[in-house]
Design an enzyme around this catalytic site. Structure first.
Site, PDB file in Angstrom:
ATOM      1  N   HIS A   1      13.683   8.327   5.334  1.00 17.04           N
ATOM      2  CA  HIS A   1      12.809   9.009   4.386  1.00 17.04           C
ATOM      3  C   HIS A   1      12.874   8.218   3.094  1.00 17.04           C
ATOM      4  O   HIS A   1      13.951   8.055   2.519  1.00 17.04           O
ATOM      5  CB  HIS A   1      13.279  10.455   4.167  1.00 17.04           C
ATOM      6  CG  HIS A   1      12.382  11.207   3.229  1.00 17.04           C
ATOM      7  ND1 HIS A   1      11.425  12.088   3.669  1.00 17.04           N
ATOM      8  CD2 HIS A   1      12.280  11.170   1.879  1.00 17.04           C
ATOM      9  CE1 HIS A   1      10.773  12.570   2.622  1.00 17.04           C
ATOM     10  NE2 HIS A   1      11.275  12.048   1.528  1.00 17.04           N
ATOM     11  N   CYS A   2      11.738   7.670   2.689  1.00 11.90           N
ATOM     12  CA  CYS A   2      11.744   6.792   1.512  1.00 11.90           C
ATOM     13  C   CYS A   2      11.306   7.568   0.274  1.00 11.90           C
ATOM     14  O   CYS A   2      10.152   7.985   0.190  1.00 11.90           O
ATOM     15  CB  CYS A   2      10.798   5.617   1.756  1.00 11.90           C
ATOM     16  SG  CYS A   2      10.878   4.373   0.464  1.00 11.90           S
ATOM     17  N   PRO A   3      12.171   7.765  -0.700  1.00 10.85           N
ATOM     18  CA  PRO A   3      11.746   8.480  -1.910  1.00 10.85           C
ATOM     19  C   PRO A   3      10.791   7.656  -2.765  1.00 10.85           C
ATOM     20  O   PRO A   3       9.996   8.225  -3.503  1.00 10.85           O
ATOM     21  CB  PRO A   3      13.062   8.726  -2.656  1.00 10.85           C
ATOM     22  CG  PRO A   3      14.035   7.761  -2.096  1.00 10.85           C
ATOM     23  CD  PRO A   3      13.592   7.400  -0.735  1.00 10.85           C
TER      24      PRO A   3
ATOM     25  N   GLY B   1       7.638   8.517  -1.262  1.00 10.07           N
ATOM     26  CA  GLY B   1       7.450   9.958  -1.184  1.00 10.07           C
ATOM     27  C   GLY B   1       7.041  10.450   0.192  1.00 10.07           C
ATOM     28  O   GLY B   1       6.278  11.404   0.320  1.00 10.07           O
TER      29      GLY B   1
END
Lengths: 142, 372
Positions: free
Chosen positions: B188-190, B193
């Site tokens: 999950h890449c912040p 997003g």
């Protein structure tokens, strides 16, 4: 003697059978061809296997790695993937073929036997759901 | 046949639900046909009528976008005029192409469905739970169950997902931030997003590679610009005073180019060996957890792995975001009217009264063509 559509009663669902995915070759979309025992009274093993095998072949065609898919991928990359917004992908074209095949199978093979195939895409490509309807034929004549 | 009792069924040819009947006063608003994204169970945010999907927490995506726009803006304003005059006009052209590519791939990564698996239907879940726990004890949560399968003769354990109520397919993982099972889950890449999974990994990879080129390109151009300005003994401080924007760009590029290049290199390695970040961290195939096992998904050739991961057929979205809910699900719970027939296309079954008329839901909604 045929009845018009309005006179036929909506059938009751007796049970559902789920044909699970076969992961022996990896993550490609492939379903198990093992014949479920619940369908023994309704359907030929050969008919069932033919349906599932055809579905597997169609999905294999959709996911095939070859010159055509590489070309599509490279072209899409060059256009920063905007081409996917306007063009139908090869996979989507095959999904339409699969939907048509399932509709045909339901009309010709499954509906006459009180069964209904659900397109796996509606179940996240996880299962092929076969709904078994209550058998209303009590010494039915044709 | 004379003793049979039949109910009239209304054939509905249209895939969309019928408009509300005019006699239902005060209920017309609640019978508005709803689309599937409005009742999506995961923690996602939808825009543009379900066409755009993101994680509920946008993370630092606005920062990513802001930094890219700021750096490129400053580049075109402060550096390009000087460099066009002193070097070549190819510089803003190349910069423009790279900037556009970066922006488009970023938006594609952030706004696409990463490969979310829809949750199991109640019937499916009941079937699976029946197999797991024969006693049918609903109150006691059974211990985590695994299913062992052989993938290319390699034993792999599939875990049961309690939230989605199904055995996760291989390489699928449940993202706790988005509360969805994602196929070929990478991470999950912040920064974007959104989750990075089967469907948007190629966009993500294109984004980080093009961003490395863009950052390196801008860094090189700004350094050249300042060097040219500082020529003739005028010094770097003078050059920076003349072009303050360049200082900002230099700082941003200098600090980000190393991490972005590193990330690109890491993902190139992952792509070439057909391993996900998730598998790499857990050491699934490297032998950190027990004896060394080979990666059963690898094509045994780096080139083939790259082609398969980046240029393979584009998988379809499995969550039908823009499809309409069947009429009976759209209606509020308080509505006492018996549910109307689901929006279906009837198939005509040839035969006598014993053959039931079966209703099929339209497999692919016509609006799914614009689903990304």
């Amino acid at each position: 003697m045929t009845h018009s559509l309005q006179n036929l009663q909506q059938p009751n669902v007796s049970s559902k059978v789920f044909i699970q995915r076969d992961y022996s070759s990896g993550t490609i979309c492939k379903f198990q061809t093992k014949f479920p025992s619940e369908l023994e009274s309704r359907l030929d093993k050969q008919q069932f296997e033919e349906t599932v095998q055809t579905l597997n072949n169609l999905y294999a065609e959709a996911e095939k790695l070859g010159g055509k898919s590489y070309l599509e991928g490279c072209l899409a990359c060059l256009t920063a993937y905007t081409i996917f917004l306007c063009m139908e992908t090869h996979y989507e074209k095959v999904l339409k073929k699969i939907a048509k095949y399932i509709k045909d199978q339901n009309e010709k093979v499954y509906a006459p036997r009180g069964l209904l195939l659900t397109d796996p895409i509606e179940r996240g490509l996880r299962v092929v759901e076969i709904t078994i309807f209550e058998d209303r034929s009590v010494g039915s004549g044709r | 046949m004379d003793s049979c009792e039949y109910e009239q069924i209304e054939p509905r040819a249209r895939p969309t639900p019928a408009p509300t009947p005019p006699t239902r006063d005060g209920r017309e608003e609640r019978r508005r046909p709803r689309r599937r994204w409005e009742v999506f169970p995961g923690k996602n945010r939808f825009c543009c009528g379900g066409r755009v999907i993101m994680a509920r927490q946008s993370g630092v995506f606005p920062l990513t976008l802001g930094l890219i726009l700021l750096t490129c803006g400053l580049f075109f304003i402060f550096d390009c005029p000087f460099l066009v005059q002193h070097l070549t006009s190819c510089i803003p052209a190349i910069g423009g192409v790279l900037f556009l590519f970066v922006l488009l791939t970023l938006l594609r990564t952030s706004f696409s469905d990463p490969g979310i698996l829809p949750r199991a239907t109640p019937d499916e879940a009941a079937e699976v739970e029946k197999q797991i726990d024969g006693s049918g004890n609903a109150s006691y949560r059974p211990p985590p169950r695994t299913l062992e399968v052989a993938i290319n003769q390699q034993p792999v354990k599939l875990k049961y997902c309690f939230t989605c109520r199904m055995f996760r397919p291989p390489r699928t993982s449940h993202c706790s931030l988005c509360d969805n099972c994602v196929e070929r889950f990478d991470h999950h890449c912040p920064w974007v997003g959104n989750c990075v999974g089967k469907r948007n990994y190629r966009f993500f990879y294109a984004f980080i590679v093009s961003l490395s080129f863009l950052t390196a390109f801008i860094f090189g151009c700004v350094a050249t610009h300042l060097a040219l300005r500082a020529q003739g003994g005028r010094g770097l401080v003078f050059a920076l005073q003349e072009s303050p924007g360049s200082a900002v760009e230099l700082a941003i590029c200098f600090f980000s180019v190393w991490s972005i290049l590193g990330l690109s290199g890491f993902h190139t390695y992952l792509v070439a060996s057909n391993v996900t970040t998730n598998e790499d961290i857990k050491g699934s195939w490297s032998g950190k957890s027990g004896e060394g096992v080979a990666n059963p998904y690898s094509h045994r050739s780096a080139v083939l792995n790259c082609c398969a991961t980046l240029c393979g057929p584009m998988p379809p979205s499995l969550i039908d975001r823009r499809g309409f809910l069947p009429q009976d699900e759209s209606v509020q719970a308080g509505d006492t009217q018996p549910p109307a027939a689901a929006p279906v296309s009837q198939i005509n079954v040839v035969g006598g009264a014993s053959r039931p008329t079966l209703a099929l839901q339209e497999p692919l909604n016509s609006s799914s063509a614009d689903a990304s």
